[in-house]
Scaffold this motif. Structure first.
Motif, PDB file in Angstrom:
ATOM      1  N   SER A  14       0.843  -1.188   0.000  1.00 28.49           N
ATOM      2  CA  SER A  14       0.000   0.000   0.000  1.00 28.49           C
ATOM      3  C   SER A  14       0.887   1.248   0.000  1.00 28.49           C
ATOM      4  O   SER A  14       2.105   1.168   0.167  1.00 28.49           O
ATOM      5  N   LEU A  15       0.239   2.397  -0.184  1.00 31.04           N
ATOM      6  CA  LEU A  15       0.970   3.659  -0.205  1.00 31.04           C
ATOM      7  C   LEU A  15       1.715   3.888   1.103  1.00 31.04           C
ATOM      8  O   LEU A  15       2.890   4.264   1.101  1.00 31.04           O
ATOM      9  N   SER A  16       1.063   3.645   2.210  1.00 24.15           N
ATOM     10  CA  SER A  16       1.713   3.898   3.504  1.00 24.15           C
ATOM     11  C   SER A  16       2.914   2.975   3.732  1.00 24.15           C
ATOM     12  O   SER A  16       3.933   3.407   4.274  1.00 24.15           O
ATOM     13  N   LYS A  17       2.819   1.720   3.294  1.00 26.71           N
ATOM     14  CA  LYS A  17       3.953   0.816   3.468  1.00 26.71           C
ATOM     15  C   LYS A  17       5.133   1.249   2.606  1.00 26.71           C
ATOM     16  O   LYS A  17       6.284   1.202   3.046  1.00 26.71           O
ATOM     17  N   ARG A  18       4.859   1.684   1.376  1.00 21.72           N
ATOM     18  CA  ARG A  18       5.951   2.140   0.513  1.00 21.72           C
ATOM     19  C   ARG A  18       6.600   3.400   1.077  1.00 21.72           C
ATOM     20  O   ARG A  18       7.809   3.568   1.000  1.00 21.72           O
ATOM     21  N   MET A  19       5.786   4.291   1.643  1.00 25.73           N
ATOM     22  CA  MET A  19       6.344   5.507   2.233  1.00 25.73           C
ATOM     23  C   MET A  19       7.181   5.177   3.470  1.00 25.73           C
ATOM     24  O   MET A  19       8.237   5.771   3.684  1.00 25.73           O
ATOM     25  N   LEU A  20       6.728   4.224   4.284  1.00 21.88           N
ATOM     26  CA  LEU A  20       7.504   3.823   5.459  1.00 21.88           C
ATOM     27  C   LEU A  20       8.817   3.149   5.060  1.00 21.88           C
ATOM     28  O   LEU A  20       9.859   3.382   5.683  1.00 21.88           O
ATOM     29  N   ILE A  21       8.772   2.329   4.019  1.00 25.48           N
ATOM     30  CA  ILE A  21      10.000   1.690   3.541  1.00 25.48           C
ATOM     31  C   ILE A  21      10.964   2.742   3.007  1.00 25.48           C
ATOM     32  O   ILE A  21      12.165   2.711   3.294  1.00 25.48           O
ATOM     33  N   GLY A  22      10.452   3.704   2.241  1.00 27.18           N
ATOM     34  CA  GLY A  22      11.299   4.780   1.722  1.00 27.18           C
ATOM     35  C   GLY A  22      11.895   5.618   2.835  1.00 27.18           C
ATOM     36  O   GLY A  22      13.073   5.995   2.784  1.00 27.18           O
ATOM     37  N   ALA A  23      11.095   5.921   3.870  1.00 30.15           N
ATOM     38  CA  ALA A  23      11.611   6.692   5.006  1.00 30.15           C
ATOM     39  C   ALA A  23      12.672   5.898   5.757  1.00 30.15           C
ATOM     40  O   ALA A  23      13.681   6.457   6.210  1.00 30.15           O
ATOM     41  N   GLY A  24      12.483   4.590   5.878  1.00 29.58           N
ATOM     42  CA  GLY A  24      13.484   3.749   6.528  1.00 29.58           C
ATOM     43  C   GLY A  24      14.793   3.718   5.756  1.00 29.58           C
ATOM     44  O   GLY A  24      15.879   3.783   6.340  1.00 29.58           O
ATOM     45  N   ILE A  25      14.695   3.632   4.432  1.00 23.46           N
ATOM     46  CA  ILE A  25      15.902   3.662   3.606  1.00 23.46           C
ATOM     47  C   ILE A  25      16.604   5.017   3.755  1.00 23.46           C
ATOM     48  O   ILE A  25      17.828   5.084   3.867  1.00 23.46           O
ATOM     49  N   GLY A  26      15.826   6.095   3.776  1.00 24.65           N
ATOM     50  CA  GLY A  26      16.404   7.421   3.962  1.00 24.65           C
ATOM     51  C   GLY A  26      17.083   7.568   5.313  1.00 24.65           C
ATOM     52  O   GLY A  26      18.166   8.156   5.421  1.00 24.65           O
ATOM     53  N   LEU A  27      16.452   7.027   6.354  1.00 25.09           N
ATOM     54  CA  LEU A  27      17.043   7.101   7.690  1.00 25.09           C
ATOM     55  C   LEU A  27      18.350   6.318   7.753  1.00 25.09           C
ATOM     56  O   LEU A  27      19.349   6.793   8.305  1.00 25.09           O
ATOM     57  N   LEU A  28      18.360   5.128   7.164  1.00 24.06           N
ATOM     58  CA  LEU A  28      19.603   4.350   7.149  1.00 24.06           C
ATOM     59  C   LEU A  28      20.690   5.048   6.344  1.00 24.06           C
ATOM     60  O   LEU A  28      21.863   5.032   6.729  1.00 24.06           O
ATOM     61  N   ALA A  29      20.308   5.684   5.239  1.00 25.54           N
ATOM     62  CA  ALA A  29      21.295   6.384   4.410  1.00 25.54           C
ATOM     63  C   ALA A  29      21.914   7.555   5.156  1.00 25.54           C
ATOM     64  O   ALA A  29      23.133   7.758   5.112  1.00 25.54           O
ATOM     65  N   ILE A  30      21.098   8.334   5.859  1.00 22.96           N
ATOM     66  CA  ILE A  30      21.651   9.499   6.563  1.00 22.96           C
ATOM     67  C   ILE A  30      22.437   9.065   7.800  1.00 22.96           C
ATOM     68  O   ILE A  30      23.429   9.704   8.159  1.00 22.96           O
ATOM     69  N   LEU A  31      22.027   7.978   8.434  1.00 22.10           N
ATOM     70  CA  LEU A  31      22.807   7.486   9.571  1.00 22.10           C
ATOM     71  C   LEU A  31      24.181   7.002   9.126  1.00 22.10           C
ATOM     72  O   LEU A  31      25.145   7.090   9.888  1.00 22.10           O
ATOM     73  N   PHE A  32      24.272   6.506   7.890  1.00 23.66           N
ATOM     74  CA  PHE A  32      25.565   6.099   7.339  1.00 23.66           C
ATOM     75  C   PHE A  32      26.530   7.282   7.311  1.00 23.66           C
ATOM     76  O   PHE A  32      27.726   7.129   7.544  1.00 23.66           O
ATOM     77  N   PHE A  33      26.010   8.486   7.037  1.00 24.61           N
ATOM     78  CA  PHE A  33      26.857   9.679   6.999  1.00 24.61           C
ATOM     79  C   PHE A  33      27.061  10.296   8.376  1.00 24.61           C
ATOM     80  O   PHE A  33      28.109  10.873   8.647  1.00 24.61           O
ATOM     81  N   LEU A  34      26.070  10.221   9.251  1.00 23.41           N
ATOM     82  CA  LEU A  34      26.141  10.942  10.522  1.00 23.41           C
ATOM     83  C   LEU A  34      26.889  10.194  11.624  1.00 23.41           C
ATOM     84  O   LEU A  34      27.550  10.827  12.440  1.00 23.41           O
ATOM     85  N   VAL A  35      26.775   8.888  11.678  1.00 23.20           N
ATOM     86  CA  VAL A  35      27.353   8.144  12.796  1.00 23.20           C
ATOM     87  C   VAL A  35      28.877   8.238  12.838  1.00 23.20           C
ATOM     88  O   VAL A  35      29.441   8.574  13.867  1.00 23.20           O
ATOM     89  N   PRO A  36      29.597   7.986  11.734  1.00 25.35           N
ATOM     90  CA  PRO A  36      31.056   8.041  11.870  1.00 25.35           C
ATOM     91  C   PRO A  36      31.644   9.446  11.839  1.00 25.35           C
ATOM     92  O   PRO A  36      32.807   9.628  12.157  1.00 25.35           O
ATOM     93  N   GLY A  37      30.850  10.454  11.492  1.00 24.18           N
ATOM     94  CA  GLY A  37      31.386  11.800  11.333  1.00 24.18           C
ATOM     95  C   GLY A  37      31.579  12.534  12.648  1.00 24.18           C
ATOM     96  O   GLY A  37      30.933  12.258  13.645  1.00 24.18           O
ATOM     97  N   GLU A  38      32.508  13.482  12.619  1.00 27.30           N
ATOM     98  CA  GLU A  38      32.748  14.331  13.781  1.00 27.30           C
ATOM     99  C   GLU A  38      32.107  15.686  13.533  1.00 27.30           C
ATOM    100  O   GLU A  38      32.099  16.189  12.415  1.00 27.30           O
TER     101      GLU A  38
END
Length: 109
Positions: A14-38
């Motif tokens: 459904s639309l909501s599931k696709r949006m949640l999956i997309g938001a999860g992918i976005g969150l994982l992508a930004i955490l990839f940049f934020l966690v190791p950075g100073e």
């Protein structure tokens, strides 16, 4: 009366599931940049809040575009492979723009 349901045919997300999956992918992508950075001392104290909000929202909008492109494909009769490739490209470009907008002024300077 009950409706017959063909369980052999997979049901699309459904639309909501696709949006949640997309938001999860976005969150994982930004955490990839934020966690190791100073953090640079010149940045504000809560500089991580902006990318943690904007990038998952961009991912959710990419999931919404994915849903509507695939629905439009069924309506028009476009080749499904073309629609899937187009929706993936739209998602990647939207997520990239969200990352740039979220990190503008801090890590993306």
């Amino acid at each position: 009366m009950t409706q017959a349901h063909d369980s052999a045919q997979p049901q699309p997300f459904s639309l909501s599931k696709r949006m949640l999956i997309g938001a999860g992918i976005g969150l994982l992508a930004i955490l990839f940049f934020l966690v190791p950075g100073e953090a640079n001392p010149e940045w504000s104290k809560f500089w991580m809040i902006r990318p943690l909000i904007i990038v998952p929202l961009a991912g959710a909008m990419g999931g919404m575009c994915n849903y509507y492109i695939l629905q439009f494909q069924k309506l028009v009769g476009l080749n499904k492979i073309v629609a899937v490739v187009l929706s993936i490209l739209v998602f990647i470009v939207g997520l990239w723009m969200g990352i740039v907008l979220g990190l503008d002024g801090t890590m993306w300077d």
